[in-house]
Design a protein around this motif. Structure first.
Motif, short mmCIF file in Angstrom:
data_model
loop_
_atom_site.label_atom_id
_atom_site.label_comp_id
_atom_site.label_asym_id
_atom_site.label_seq_id
_atom_site.Cartn_x
_atom_site.Cartn_y
_atom_site.Cartn_z
N VAL A 1 6.98 91.27 3.43
CA VAL A 1 6.92 90.04 4.22
C VAL A 1 7.85 90.19 5.42
O VAL A 1 9.06 90.34 5.27
CB VAL A 1 7.33 88.82 3.38
N SER A 2 7.27 90.16 6.60
CA SER A 2 8.04 90.33 7.83
C SER A 2 7.92 89.09 8.70
O SER A 2 7.09 88.21 8.46
CB SER A 2 7.54 91.56 8.60
N GLY A 3 8.73 89.04 9.75
CA GLY A 3 8.68 87.93 10.69
C GLY A 3 10.07 87.56 11.18
O GLY A 3 11.05 87.71 10.45
N LYS B 1 10.58 84.68 6.64
CA LYS B 1 10.29 85.75 5.67
C LYS B 1 11.02 85.57 4.34
O LYS B 1 10.48 85.95 3.30
CB LYS B 1 10.58 87.12 6.26
N THR B 2 12.21 85.00 4.34
CA THR B 2 12.92 84.80 3.07
C THR B 2 12.17 83.80 2.19
O THR B 2 11.94 84.04 1.00
CB THR B 2 14.36 84.32 3.30
N THR C 1 8.98 82.97 2.39
CA THR C 1 7.66 83.49 2.02
C THR C 1 7.76 84.58 0.96
O THR C 1 6.97 84.61 0.02
CB THR C 1 6.94 84.03 3.27
N SER C 2 8.74 85.46 1.09
CA SER C 2 8.89 86.53 0.09
C SER C 2 9.32 85.96 -1.26
O SER C 2 8.87 86.41 -2.32
CB SER C 2 9.87 87.60 0.57
N GLU D 1 11.33 91.84 1.36
CA GLU D 1 11.56 91.18 2.64
C GLU D 1 11.78 92.27 3.69
O GLU D 1 12.75 93.02 3.62
CB GLU D 1 12.75 90.24 2.57
N ASP E 1 12.79 93.58 7.03
CA ASP E 1 13.70 93.15 8.08
C ASP E 1 13.42 93.91 9.38
O ASP E 1 13.42 95.13 9.41
CB ASP E 1 15.13 93.41 7.62
N THR F 1 4.93 86.58 9.78
CA THR F 1 5.02 85.13 9.94
C THR F 1 5.29 84.71 11.38
O THR F 1 4.92 83.62 11.79
CB THR F 1 6.14 84.56 9.06
#
Length: 238
Positions: A114-116, A120-121, A123-124, A164, A166, A183
């Motif tokens: 999960v990036s963005g 992201k925290t 969502t992950s 996550e 980064d 995201t």
């Protein structure tokens, strides 16, 4: 990562949210885990309760001495002149950045990244919670402490891992996930990237490494020119 090569994993900057998650994972895998951080924190105290040795003085004598059986993991947040870092580099230890180790851990597993630049925290954590509660199970490296589980690391013997991813320091380019979420691609970490164009370039490079599906927020400039993966879109509803 081939854990069988090492007996000990030593973390320089173990109190960071990403570093501590990897430390917990290595402990779960049965390795001897210890490390240094500048100051005590709630997180380092939790690591100590879990049997992970943490000290708060820059003292190279506290690094395990079996060079061939000890992996040193560091965060780019530490100063290059730190005595422990200089000692490790000068004495033949295998020294890897946190992002490289995370990439090696996820290699060969079903990785959901999960990036963005924001979101992201959350969502992950939601992704890991869904997989856990539905019985599928997963290991998860999350950039915050989940209120549900009281930790930033979930562990499982299943081959699925939620990460996550980064974008700081282009760390996410160490990952080759099966599924990736993007995201947001806003102007952030401009001390690293310089401008928004280079931020977008890094996310496009990340998308190019996805082997299965990219799930991107509607409106983000990720297209079939950037990745061979299937692209799905999502959007927020009022």
């Amino acid at each position: 990562m081939n854990m069988e090569k090492y007996d000990s994993i030593y973390f320089i900057g173990i109190g960071g949210i990403g570093m501590s998650a990897i430390a917990r994972y290595c402990k779960f895998k049965g390795l001897q885990v210890s490390g240094y951080d500048k100051t005590p924190s709630d997180l380092t105290r939790e690591l100590e309760k879990e049997g992970i040795g943490v000290h708060y003085e820059d003292n190279a004598d506290l690094i395990p001495k079996d060079v061939g059986k000890t992996l040193i993991v560091y965060t780019p947040a530490i100063p290059a002149e730190l005595n422990e870092m200089q000692y490790a580099l000068a004495n033949g230890y295998k020294v890897l950045k946190r992002s490289r180790v995370l990439g090696e851990i996820t290699e060969g597993q079903r990785c959901l990244a999960v990036s963005g630049t924001h979101g992201k925290t959350t969502t992950s954590t939601l992704t890991a919670h869904i997989l856990t509660e539905c019985g599928e199970g997963c290991s998860a490296f999350v950039g915050g402490i989940s209120k549900n589980y009281g930790t930033n690391m979930l562990v499982s013997h299943t081959p699925t891992v939620v990460v996550e991813a980064d974008e700081f320091d282009r760390s996410f380019l160490q990952l080759h996930p099966e599924i990736a979420v993007i995201t947001a691609m806003d102007a952030d970490h401009l001390d690293i990237y310089g401008d928004l164009e280079h931020v977008h370039g890094a996310f496009k490079a990340f998308a190019s490494q996805v082997t299965g599906t990219v799930i991107a927020k509607y409106g983000l400039d990720i297209t079939s020119k950037d990745t061979k993966a299937e692209i799905l879109r999502y959007h927020y509803c009022d």
